[in-house]
Design a protein around this motif. Structure first.
Motif, PDB file in Angstrom:
ATOM      1  N   MET A   1     -18.604   0.729   7.718  1.00  0.00           N
ATOM      2  CA  MET A   1     -19.693   1.672   7.855  1.00  0.00           C
ATOM      3  C   MET A   1     -20.466   1.364   9.139  1.00  0.00           C
ATOM      4  N   LYS A   2     -20.683   2.387   9.963  1.00  0.00           N
ATOM      5  CA  LYS A   2     -21.390   2.216  11.231  1.00  0.00           C
ATOM      6  C   LYS A   2     -22.885   2.046  10.998  1.00  0.00           C
ATOM      7  N   THR A   3     -23.468   1.190  11.817  1.00  0.00           N
ATOM      8  CA  THR A   3     -24.919   1.017  11.764  1.00  0.00           C
ATOM      9  C   THR A   3     -25.600   2.199  12.446  1.00  0.00           C
ATOM     10  N   GLU A   4     -26.894   2.343  12.198  1.00  0.00           N
ATOM     11  CA  GLU A   4     -27.668   3.408  12.830  1.00  0.00           C
ATOM     12  C   GLU A   4     -27.631   3.280  14.355  1.00  0.00           C
ATOM     13  N   SER A   5     -27.712   2.044  14.861  1.00  0.00           N
ATOM     14  CA  SER A   5     -27.694   1.869  16.319  1.00  0.00           C
ATOM     15  C   SER A   5     -26.321   2.191  16.903  1.00  0.00           C
ATOM     16  N   ALA A   6     -25.245   1.899  16.181  1.00  0.00           N
ATOM     17  CA  ALA A   6     -23.899   2.245  16.657  1.00  0.00           C
ATOM     18  C   ALA A   6     -23.720   3.761  16.713  1.00  0.00           C
ATOM     19  N   LYS A   7     -24.246   4.467  15.714  1.00  0.00           N
ATOM     20  CA  LYS A   7     -24.195   5.938  15.726  1.00  0.00           C
ATOM     21  C   LYS A   7     -25.003   6.483  16.911  1.00  0.00           C
ATOM     22  N   THR A   8     -26.155   5.881  17.141  1.00  0.00           N
ATOM     23  CA  THR A   8     -27.001   6.310  18.254  1.00  0.00           C
ATOM     24  C   THR A   8     -26.311   6.042  19.582  1.00  0.00           C
ATOM     25  N   ALA A   9     -25.686   4.879  19.715  1.00  0.00           N
ATOM     26  CA  ALA A   9     -24.964   4.542  20.945  1.00  0.00           C
ATOM     27  C   ALA A   9     -23.867   5.564  21.220  1.00  0.00           C
ATOM     28  N   LYS A  10     -23.155   5.962  20.195  1.00  0.00           N
ATOM     29  CA  LYS A  10     -22.095   6.965  20.351  1.00  0.00           C
ATOM     30  C   LYS A  10     -22.681   8.290  20.834  1.00  0.00           C
ATOM     31  N   MET A  11     -23.802   8.707  20.254  1.00  0.00           N
ATOM     32  CA  MET A  11     -24.443   9.959  20.660  1.00  0.00           C
ATOM     33  C   MET A  11     -24.934   9.887  22.111  1.00  0.00           C
ATOM     34  N   ILE A  12     -25.488   8.750  22.490  1.00  0.00           N
ATOM     35  CA  ILE A  12     -25.960   8.566  23.868  1.00  0.00           C
ATOM     36  C   ILE A  12     -24.774   8.610  24.826  1.00  0.00           C
ATOM     37  N   ARG A  13     -23.692   7.926  24.476  1.00  0.00           N
ATOM     38  CA  ARG A  13     -22.484   7.918  25.303  1.00  0.00           C
ATOM     39  C   ARG A  13     -21.985   9.351  25.546  1.00  0.00           C
ATOM     40  N   GLU A  14     -21.943  10.145  24.484  1.00  0.00           N
ATOM     41  CA  GLU A  14     -21.489  11.535  24.593  1.00  0.00           C
ATOM     42  C   GLU A  14     -22.446  12.371  25.451  1.00  0.00           C
ATOM     43  N   ALA A  15     -23.743  12.187  25.266  1.00  0.00           N
ATOM     44  CA  ALA A  15     -24.733  12.943  26.043  1.00  0.00           C
ATOM     45  C   ALA A  15     -24.639  12.593  27.527  1.00  0.00           C
ATOM     46  N   LEU A  16     -24.501  11.307  27.850  1.00  0.00           N
ATOM     47  CA  LEU A  16     -24.414  10.885  29.249  1.00  0.00           C
ATOM     48  C   LEU A  16     -23.120  11.377  29.890  1.00  0.00           C
ATOM     49  N   LYS A  17     -22.044  11.367  29.121  1.00  0.00           N
ATOM     50  CA  LYS A  17     -20.758  11.851  29.639  1.00  0.00           C
ATOM     51  C   LYS A  17     -20.846  13.336  29.983  1.00  0.00           C
ATOM     52  N   GLU A  18     -21.556  14.100  29.158  1.00  0.00           N
ATOM     53  CA  GLU A  18     -21.720  15.531  29.401  1.00  0.00           C
ATOM     54  C   GLU A  18     -22.643  15.797  30.585  1.00  0.00           C
ATOM     55  N   LEU A  19     -23.736  15.031  30.690  1.00  0.00           N
ATOM     56  CA  LEU A  19     -24.709  15.247  31.758  1.00  0.00           C
ATOM     57  C   LEU A  19     -24.240  14.726  33.111  1.00  0.00           C
ATOM     58  N   PHE A  20     -23.518  13.600  33.098  1.00  0.00           N
ATOM     59  CA  PHE A  20     -23.087  12.943  34.339  1.00  0.00           C
ATOM     60  C   PHE A  20     -21.589  12.638  34.257  1.00  0.00           C
ATOM     61  N   PRO A  21     -20.740  13.667  34.362  1.00  0.00           N
ATOM     62  CA  PRO A  21     -19.310  13.509  34.091  1.00  0.00           C
ATOM     63  C   PRO A  21     -18.576  12.486  34.968  1.00  0.00           C
ATOM     64  N   GLY A  22     -19.009  12.256  36.191  1.00  0.00           N
ATOM     65  CA  GLY A  22     -18.287  11.331  37.058  1.00  0.00           C
ATOM     66  C   GLY A  22     -18.771   9.892  37.002  1.00  0.00           C
ATOM     67  N   VAL A  23     -19.767   9.602  36.183  1.00  0.00           N
ATOM     68  CA  VAL A  23     -20.378   8.271  36.155  1.00  0.00           C
ATOM     69  C   VAL A  23     -19.888   7.502  34.938  1.00  0.00           C
ATOM     70  N   LYS A  24     -19.501   6.243  35.167  1.00  0.00           N
ATOM     71  CA  LYS A  24     -19.048   5.403  34.061  1.00  0.00           C
ATOM     72  C   LYS A  24     -20.253   4.628  33.502  1.00  0.00           C
ATOM     73  N   PHE A  25     -20.557   4.875  32.241  1.00  0.00           N
ATOM     74  CA  PHE A  25     -21.657   4.197  31.560  1.00  0.00           C
ATOM     75  C   PHE A  25     -21.095   3.207  30.551  1.00  0.00           C
ATOM     76  N   SER A  26     -21.772   2.101  30.397  1.00  0.00           N
ATOM     77  CA  SER A  26     -21.497   1.171  29.307  1.00  0.00           C
ATOM     78  C   SER A  26     -22.685   1.296  28.358  1.00  0.00           C
ATOM     79  N   VAL A  27     -22.426   1.680  27.122  1.00  0.00           N
ATOM     80  CA  VAL A  27     -23.509   1.857  26.150  1.00  0.00           C
ATOM     81  C   VAL A  27     -23.259   0.896  24.999  1.00  0.00           C
ATOM     82  N   THR A  28     -24.186  -0.037  24.807  1.00  0.00           N
ATOM     83  CA  THR A  28     -24.043  -1.058  23.772  1.00  0.00           C
ATOM     84  C   THR A  28     -25.210  -1.008  22.803  1.00  0.00           C
ATOM     85  N   SER A  29     -24.956  -1.467  21.579  1.00  0.00           N
ATOM     86  CA  SER A  29     -26.020  -1.495  20.567  1.00  0.00           C
ATOM     87  C   SER A  29     -26.178  -2.904  20.028  1.00  0.00           C
ATOM     88  N   LYS A  30     -27.391  -3.200  19.578  1.00  0.00           N
ATOM     89  CA  LYS A  30     -27.698  -4.495  18.969  1.00  0.00           C
ATOM     90  C   LYS A  30     -28.537  -4.266  17.723  1.00  0.00           C
TER      91      LYS A  30
END
Length: 181
Positions: A1-30
């Protein structure tokens, strides 16, 4: 089961990929006893201000240090993390561009200053990194020239075509470049 922060990290990763398609982001949760956090990291690309505005909606609330109080935002209908951070790294190429920008158009002794960017090797890890050499005080008396370069570099975006875009709304760009003959 994913934690709330892991779900949030996934959503942020998707949003950044859509907004900035050519930029590689590392999104981590703790996760920790007092809550959780998500950090988005990248090199060059958009400025931190732009990314912060894009990911702020994923933060659960705000901390008020004056009252030692965390206030939750109750308008969130998706996963959130207690804290959402961004961390932009400035590449050697962007630092060199910014240094050249100052040396070719700012006057105030920038063209004669000996500030250079060099590669160095960490004597413990053996990893290569870049740094400034021959630093000197800034003409306005506010720190050193290398600090000025890094401060300005953080307000220069690199678009998908590799072009440098200056954030001219930032107060540091309020004074004009001096034409140097």
């Amino acid at each position: 089961m994913k934690t709330e922060s892991a779900k949030t990290a996934k959503m942020i990763r998707e949003a950044l990929k859509e907004l900035f398609p050519g930029v590689k982001f590392s999104v981590t949760s703790k996760n920790y006893s007092g809550g959780n956090s998500v950090t988005a990291s990248w090199t060059d690309g958009p400025t931190s201000d732009v990314v912060d505005r894009a990911i702020d909606r994923f933060q659960s609330g705000d901390f008020d240090g004056m009252n030692d109080l965390y206030t939750y935002r109750h308008d969130r209908e998706h996963s959130t993390a207690k804290y959402v951070f961004s961390s932009r790294t400035i590449s050697k190429t962007l630092a060199e561009y910014t240094l050249n920008y100052f040396k070719t158009g700012w006057g105030d002794g920038w063209s004669e200053c000996g500030l250079v960017i060099v590669d160095k090797v960490n004597r413990f890890s053996g990893k290569t990194y870049w740094d400034f050499e021959n630093d000197s005080p800034a003409p306005n008396g506010a720190g050193y020239r290398s600090h000025t370069i890094m401060q300005y570099a953080h307000h220069v975006a690199v678009n998908g075509k590799g072009e440098y875009v200056h954030d001219t709304s930032w107060h540091g760009f309020a004074h004009e470049r001096k034409e140097v003959a």
